[in-house]
Design an enzyme around this catalytic site. Structure first.
Site, PDB file in Angstrom:
ATOM      1  N   HIS A  56       0.809  -1.226   0.000  1.00 46.64           N
ATOM      2  CA  HIS A  56       0.000   0.000   0.000  1.00 46.64           C
ATOM      3  C   HIS A  56       0.837   1.268   0.000  1.00 46.64           C
ATOM      4  O   HIS A  56       0.381   2.310  -0.479  1.00 46.64           O
ATOM      5  CB  HIS A  56      -0.933   0.010   1.212  1.00 46.64           C
ATOM      6  CG  HIS A  56      -1.908  -1.126   1.209  1.00 46.64           C
ATOM      7  ND1 HIS A  56      -3.038  -1.130   0.445  1.00 46.64           N
ATOM      8  CD2 HIS A  56      -1.891  -2.314   1.869  1.00 46.64           C
ATOM      9  CE1 HIS A  56      -3.705  -2.265   0.635  1.00 46.64           C
ATOM     10  NE2 HIS A  56      -3.008  -2.999   1.481  1.00 46.64           N
ATOM     11  N   HIS A 190     -10.186 -11.378   1.987  1.00 48.61           N
ATOM     12  CA  HIS A 190     -11.136 -10.671   2.848  1.00 48.61           C
ATOM     13  C   HIS A 190     -12.523 -11.274   2.623  1.00 48.61           C
ATOM     14  O   HIS A 190     -13.483 -10.579   2.282  1.00 48.61           O
ATOM     15  CB  HIS A 190     -11.107  -9.173   2.563  1.00 48.61           C
ATOM     16  CG  HIS A 190      -9.873  -8.497   3.062  1.00 48.61           C
ATOM     17  ND1 HIS A 190      -9.626  -8.291   4.404  1.00 48.61           N
ATOM     18  CD2 HIS A 190      -8.806  -8.011   2.401  1.00 48.61           C
ATOM     19  CE1 HIS A 190      -8.451  -7.700   4.543  1.00 48.61           C
ATOM     20  NE2 HIS A 190      -7.930  -7.525   3.346  1.00 48.61           N
ATOM     21  N   ASP A 269       2.526  -6.357   2.030  1.00 50.06           N
ATOM     22  CA  ASP A 269       1.303  -5.718   2.529  1.00 50.06           C
ATOM     23  C   ASP A 269       1.668  -4.501   3.374  1.00 50.06           C
ATOM     24  O   ASP A 269       1.070  -4.231   4.413  1.00 50.06           O
ATOM     25  CB  ASP A 269       0.457  -6.704   3.333  1.00 50.06           C
ATOM     26  CG  ASP A 269      -0.986  -6.214   3.526  1.00 50.06           C
ATOM     27  OD1 ASP A 269      -1.381  -5.222   2.877  1.00 50.06           O
ATOM     28  OD2 ASP A 269      -1.719  -6.816   4.334  1.00 50.06           O
ATOM     29  N   GLY A 307      -1.847  -4.333   8.723  1.00 53.39           N
ATOM     30  CA  GLY A 307      -0.813  -4.391   7.700  1.00 53.39           C
ATOM     31  C   GLY A 307       0.561  -4.488   8.335  1.00 53.39           C
ATOM     32  O   GLY A 307       0.701  -4.612   9.550  1.00 53.39           O
TER      33      GLY A 307
END
Length: 379
Positions: A56, A190, A269, A307
């Site tokens: 991210h 998810h 991540d 994360g």
């Protein structure tokens, strides 16, 4: 330019060799000492550049910020951990935020940047399950539709190459089929999908799973769920966070034992707090997070993991030295395997003549001595 070492990773083993680099490509591979070397790395390990398909942000920047200079700074600096290719990854947010985020990546790619190559965008959410959303903001989770995804892809100028979604919430697997038939890797994550629902997702085009063990139904011997699917269906890819915190070292070993050397994909991540000093105020998807002493990010005031701040070279060390994963399987998980899932394995992931000169030089302790992005030294 000719690089050499007595340990160059060729054909799944370390070989004394030289790599000749020109115009961003490996143009020749020779036995050690054939030509006069411009750089002699002695006994240091030379391996392919690392590819991170799920990250991210770092250095205070998050993909959702939609800010071009922050993205450029990230790409310029991330080779310090050996990463030479990347998928900037969004996190679930409202449509205007996601539209700006993907448009920003497209803009930077089109206008130019230095460092790690942006191979596309990983679109994580908003098509997720509420129960297994993890730290994804619940107010922005949406029902998947082909029409909305087309809108995002148009804003991204076709740069979305990978999507994380919960297959059980995709009516008739419409978006799964659309993406898989239009060059977008579908990764199940998810998600509260059962084993049977996951199989149907695979049958309709899904070919990966997002951070296995995390954000999904746990394994039970009578209800295998997504974890059981990842372990049973060996010829689909599975991402895994290799920091030793998101998953126990034994679980990492179990995963690699089941998947073998060809279908595991190490991911970071990572969040904006990666490569930042300890402390500070951060957020993910508009929600405040805090970084613990273990390097994990959690939603502020909770135990919900949000994360990591993992460096890929450290993940490689953890896999090999602590989780006891064979070196070839561990290295494949951050080189040729992500290249294959993204269909760029004709130019990425190997030290082979004709491939991009994405090269990492590792010390014995896995510290990065040098990284070359298409032949350009970055450290």
């Amino acid at each position: 330019m000719v690089l050499q070492s007595r340990r160059v990773w060729l054909a799944g083993q370390f070989v004394p060799a030289q790599l000749e680099v020109a115009d961003g490509k490996i143009v020749n591979v020779y036995p050690f000492g054939t030509k006069t070397a411009d750089v002699d790395y002695g006994n240091k390990r030379i391996v392919p550049g690392f590819i991170d398909v799920h990250t991210h942000g770092a250095y205070g920047f998050d993909t959702n910020d939609g800010e071009p200079e922050g993205l450029r700074d990230w790409m310029r600096r991330i080779p310090e951990e050996g990463v030479t290719s990347i998928l900037p990854t969004t996190v679930t947010q409202m449509p205007e935020v996601l539209t700006k985020a993907v448009a920003n990546v497209a803009k930077v790619v089109e206008e130019g940047y230095e460092g790690a190559e942006i191979l596309g965008i990983h679109f994580e959410g908003p098509y997720l399950d509420m129960e297994y959303k993890g730290a994804q903001p619940p107010e922005a989770i949406a029902k998947p539709t082909v029409e909305q995804f087309k809108m995002y892809q148009e804003a991204a100028h076709g740069m979305i190459k990978y999507i994380t979604m919960a297959p059980e919430h995709d009516p008739e697997f419409a978006l799964t089929k659309y993406c898989s038939q239009n060059g977008v890797v579908v990764s199940m994550g998810h998600s509260s999908a059962t084993y049977e629902q996951a199989l149907m997702g695979i049958a309709n085009g899904a070919m990966s799973m997002t951070h296995v063990y995390n954000g999904m139904t746990p394994y039970h011997h009578r209800k295998p769920g997504l974890v059981g699917t990842a372990l049973r269906v060996r010829d689909i890819y599975g991402e895994i966070i290799c920091d030793g915190c998101h998953s126990h070292l034994a679980a990492l070993n179990n995963f690699f034992t089941a998947k073998g050397r060809d279908y595991s994909i190490m991911i970071s991540d990572s969040l904006r707090a990666k490569h930042c000093p300890p402390g500070g105020n951060y957020e993910l998807g508009g929600h405040p997070i805090e970084i613990g002493e273990d390097g994990l990010a959690r939603l502020k005031g909770t135990d919900t993991i949000a994360g990591s701040t993992l460096n890929i070279n450290k993940g490689l060390r953890i896999l090999v030295e602590e989780a006891m994963v064979p070196f070839d399987a561990a290295l494949n998980s951050c080189t040729i395997n992500p290249a294959r899932v993204l269909r760029v394995d004709d130019r990425k992931g190997k030290l082979t003549a004709g491939y991009d000169a994405d090269i990492v030089v590792l010390e014995d302790d896995y510290a990065v001595a040098q990284t070359y992005c298409k032949g350009i030294a970055m450290l």
